[in-house]
Design a protein around this motif. Structure first.
Motif, PDB file in Angstrom:
ATOM      1  N   TYR A 139      -8.694   2.404   2.835  1.00 55.34           N
ATOM      2  CA  TYR A 139      -8.668   2.595   4.280  1.00 55.34           C
ATOM      3  C   TYR A 139      -7.286   3.103   4.686  1.00 55.34           C
ATOM      4  CZ  TYR A 139     -12.698  -0.583   3.931  1.00 55.34           C
ATOM      5  OH  TYR A 139     -13.887  -1.189   3.591  1.00 55.34           O
ATOM      6  N   GLY A 140      -7.181   4.406   4.943  1.00 57.10           N
ATOM      7  CA  GLY A 140      -5.897   4.999   5.280  1.00 57.10           C
ATOM      8  C   GLY A 140      -5.641   5.015   6.771  1.00 57.10           C
ATOM      9  N   ALA A 141      -4.385   5.210   7.117  1.00 59.63           N
ATOM     10  CA  ALA A 141      -3.994   5.321   8.525  1.00 59.63           C
ATOM     11  C   ALA A 141      -4.639   6.546   9.151  1.00 59.63           C
ATOM     12  CB  ALA A 141      -2.467   5.419   8.631  1.00 59.63           C
ATOM     13  N   ALA A 142      -4.751   6.540  10.486  1.00 54.99           N
ATOM     14  CA  ALA A 142      -5.270   7.705  11.197  1.00 54.99           C
ATOM     15  C   ALA A 142      -4.427   8.927  10.849  1.00 54.99           C
ATOM     16  CB  ALA A 142      -5.261   7.458  12.700  1.00 54.99           C
ATOM     17  N   GLY A 143      -5.095  10.027  10.593  1.00 53.85           N
ATOM     18  CA  GLY A 143      -4.433  11.235  10.114  1.00 53.85           C
ATOM     19  C   GLY A 143      -4.753  11.487   8.656  1.00 53.85           C
ATOM     20  N   ILE A 144      -5.020  10.400   7.921  1.00 55.20           N
ATOM     21  CA  ILE A 144      -5.405  10.497   6.514  1.00 55.20           C
ATOM     22  C   ILE A 144      -6.880  10.156   6.365  1.00 55.20           C
ATOM     23  CG2 ILE A 144      -4.979   9.652   4.187  1.00 55.20           C
ATOM     24  CD1 ILE A 144      -2.132   8.906   5.169  1.00 55.20           C
ATOM     25  N   GLY A 145      -7.274   8.998   6.911  1.00 54.80           N
ATOM     26  CA  GLY A 145      -8.669   8.606   6.900  1.00 54.80           C
ATOM     27  C   GLY A 145      -9.049   7.748   5.717  1.00 54.80           C
ATOM     28  N   THR A 146     -10.308   7.373   5.677  1.00 63.64           N
ATOM     29  CA  THR A 146     -10.844   6.450   4.683  1.00 63.64           C
ATOM     30  C   THR A 146     -11.504   7.219   3.545  1.00 63.64           C
ATOM     31  OG1 THR A 146     -11.148   4.616   6.218  1.00 63.64           O
ATOM     32  CG2 THR A 146     -12.645   4.694   4.334  1.00 63.64           C
ATOM     33  N   THR A 147     -11.371   6.694   2.326  1.00 62.13           N
ATOM     34  CA  THR A 147     -11.994   7.306   1.154  1.00 62.13           C
ATOM     35  C   THR A 147     -12.708   6.235   0.341  1.00 62.13           C
ATOM     36  OG1 THR A 147     -10.135   7.020  -0.388  1.00 62.13           O
ATOM     37  CG2 THR A 147     -10.056   8.931   1.071  1.00 62.13           C
ATOM     38  N   ARG A 148     -13.617   6.681  -0.533  1.00 58.96           N
ATOM     39  CA  ARG A 148     -14.349   5.776  -1.420  1.00 58.96           C
ATOM     40  C   ARG A 148     -14.314   6.339  -2.832  1.00 58.96           C
ATOM     41  NH1 ARG A 148     -18.084   1.633  -1.103  1.00 58.96           N
ATOM     42  NH2 ARG A 148     -19.748   1.569  -2.658  1.00 58.96           N
ATOM     43  N   GLY A 149     -13.883   5.508  -3.774  1.00 65.51           N
ATOM     44  CA  GLY A 149     -13.843   5.923  -5.163  1.00 65.51           C
ATOM     45  C   GLY A 149     -12.667   6.824  -5.473  1.00 65.51           C
ATOM     46  N   LEU A 150     -12.415   7.001  -6.770  1.00 63.07           N
ATOM     47  CA  LEU A 150     -11.218   7.703  -7.220  1.00 63.07           C
ATOM     48  C   LEU A 150     -11.240   9.188  -6.853  1.00 63.07           C
ATOM     49  CD1 LEU A 150      -8.564   7.250  -8.733  1.00 63.07           C
ATOM     50  CD2 LEU A 150      -9.756   7.833 -10.857  1.00 63.07           C
ATOM     51  N   GLU A 151     -12.408   9.829  -6.916  1.00 61.10           N
ATOM     52  CA  GLU A 151     -12.464  11.256  -6.623  1.00 61.10           C
ATOM     53  C   GLU A 151     -12.071  11.547  -5.184  1.00 61.10           C
ATOM     54  OE1 GLU A 151     -16.106  14.263  -6.217  1.00 61.10           O
ATOM     55  OE2 GLU A 151     -15.688  13.763  -8.319  1.00 61.10           O
ATOM     56  N   VAL A 181      -4.259   0.452   4.236  1.00 64.12           N
ATOM     57  CA  VAL A 181      -2.918   1.027   4.106  1.00 64.12           C
ATOM     58  C   VAL A 181      -2.402   1.515   5.461  1.00 64.12           C
ATOM     59  CG1 VAL A 181      -1.468   2.600   2.767  1.00 64.12           C
ATOM     60  CG2 VAL A 181      -3.639   1.783   1.809  1.00 64.12           C
ATOM     61  N   PRO A 182      -1.879   0.625   6.304  1.00 57.41           N
ATOM     62  CA  PRO A 182      -1.216   1.084   7.528  1.00 57.41           C
ATOM     63  C   PRO A 182       0.069   1.823   7.188  1.00 57.41           C
ATOM     64  CG  PRO A 182      -0.845  -1.254   7.203  1.00 57.41           C
ATOM     65  CD  PRO A 182      -1.836  -0.835   6.159  1.00 57.41           C
ATOM     66  N   MET A 183       0.325   2.880   7.931  1.00 53.14           N
ATOM     67  CA  MET A 183       1.497   3.719   7.702  1.00 53.14           C
ATOM     68  C   MET A 183       1.972   4.237   9.055  1.00 53.14           C
ATOM     69  SD  MET A 183       1.666   7.317   5.523  1.00 53.14           S
ATOM     70  CE  MET A 183       1.081   6.562   4.017  1.00 53.14           C
TER      71      MET A 183
END
Length: 339
Positions: free
Chosen positions: A219-231, A309-311
């Protein structure tokens, strides 16, 4: 302000009560130590003393008169050492993640009020002395609030933008559990060490895949966004980040706590790197950038299953010469009219 170590159950419960009371309007003087310091995201940054801390909360409560704190994680633990840090560190810390929600009725940090319900993501770490908070690290995702207000100042995120989910087992608010083992942190630090082996050319130089669950959520900060899995993690965050900061290095942690299957790290700054490539649509500046980052981890079967991951993306942009708040003012009819 030297602090005696507290019983961890007492630390959890006292801090949880104080932080909820603070959101509901309890005075800062009743919650914070008279000499308290707060390290907050830009534009608040570092402040000390009750008056300066109260000013942050006054603005937040004015923006959200019916402010409600919704905790998804409330953790505590002994603060493990970091050999990179020579300055004194807190002996034990509380770490929290969740959202402040309510009706967004007045502008906040130049972000225009929507008149509707909004949610402001928060991630925090706190040290307590004599029953009050002595030091706080406050990460508000102001960029995400901009997105909700319709004044997005960056390019479109590569990852998925949505409200962060709480931990899958719904056990992140730990008010009585006391697991002082370091197994979770051991995995996290081993993963960090693998990331540190980057040779500047190949992702294969970082053997970190073994530490992640195959379907992990990042779960990334706004601007990066959320991802699932390594790819997705590599495509939407890791490769763009390494392109932007190929020489990035860890700068040290003020927090390293384990709490059962959870672990938390964070630095002020946590990472430093030279801005040598584009990142979030901002072209390379060649400037050395310090990044305020926290990481909240949940492990399952000895591997990382979730990572929040807040940034402080807005502070990173500031160091690159981009005033995000000026962009927002321009978008809302308040442009600069002079050089």
């Amino acid at each position: 302000m030297p602090a005696a170590l507290l019983d961890l159950t007492e630390l959890r419960q006292t801090s949880f009560s104080l932080l909820n009371d603070l959101a509901e309007g309890r005075s800062v003087a009743e919650v914070y130590h008279p000499e308290a310091r707060v390290f907050c995201v830009h534009p608040f940054n570092e402040v000390q003393g009750l008056e300066a801390i109260a000013a942050i909360w006054t603005q937040l409560r004015s923006a959200f008169p019916d402010l409600e704190r919704r905790s998804l994680l409330h953790l505590a633990g002994i603060n493990l050492p970091d050999p990179r840090v020579s300055t004194p560190r807190a002996g034990q810390l509380v770490a929290c993640m969740g959202t402040f929600q309510g009706r967004f009725l007045s502008d906040f940090c130049d972000i225009p009020a929507t008149g509707q319900t909004a949610a402001l993501r928060f991630c925090e770490a706190h040290e307590m002395i004599d029953g009050k908070i002595a030091t706080s690290y406050l990460m508000f995702d102001l960029a995400d609030l901009m997105q909700q207000a319709g004044v997005w100042p960056f390019v479109t995120s590569l990852g998925a933008e949505s409200q962060w989910r709480g931990p899958a087992p719904a056990d992140g608010v730990r008010l009585t559990e006391c697991n002082s083992g370091t197994a979770a942190m051991d995995v996290v630090l081993a993963m960090h060490a693998a990331l540190g082996r980057f040779d500047g050319r190949s992702l294969a130089s970082m053997p970190h895949a073994e530490y992640w669950h195959p379907d992990f959520m990042w779960y990334g900060a706004a601007g990066i966004g959320t991802t699932r899995g390594l790819e997705e993690f590599r495509a939407h965050h890791q490769i763009p980040f390494l392109t932007g900061f190929p020489d990035r290095v860890g700068a040290g942690h003020y927090i390293r706590i384990s709490d059962g299957d959870y672990a938390v790290t964070g630095g002020w700054p946590s990472v430093s790197g030279t801005h040598l490539g584009p990142w979030l649509g901002m072209p390379a500046t060649g400037k050395r950038i310090d990044m305020r980052i926290m990481d909240f981890y949940r492990l399952a079967d000895g591997r990382i299953a979730e990572n929040w991951v807040p940034m402080d993306v807005i502070d990173i942009a500031r160091q690159m010469g981009v005033d995000v708040f000026e962009r927002v003012r321009h978008m809302t009819g308040r442009p600069r009219l002079a050089l």
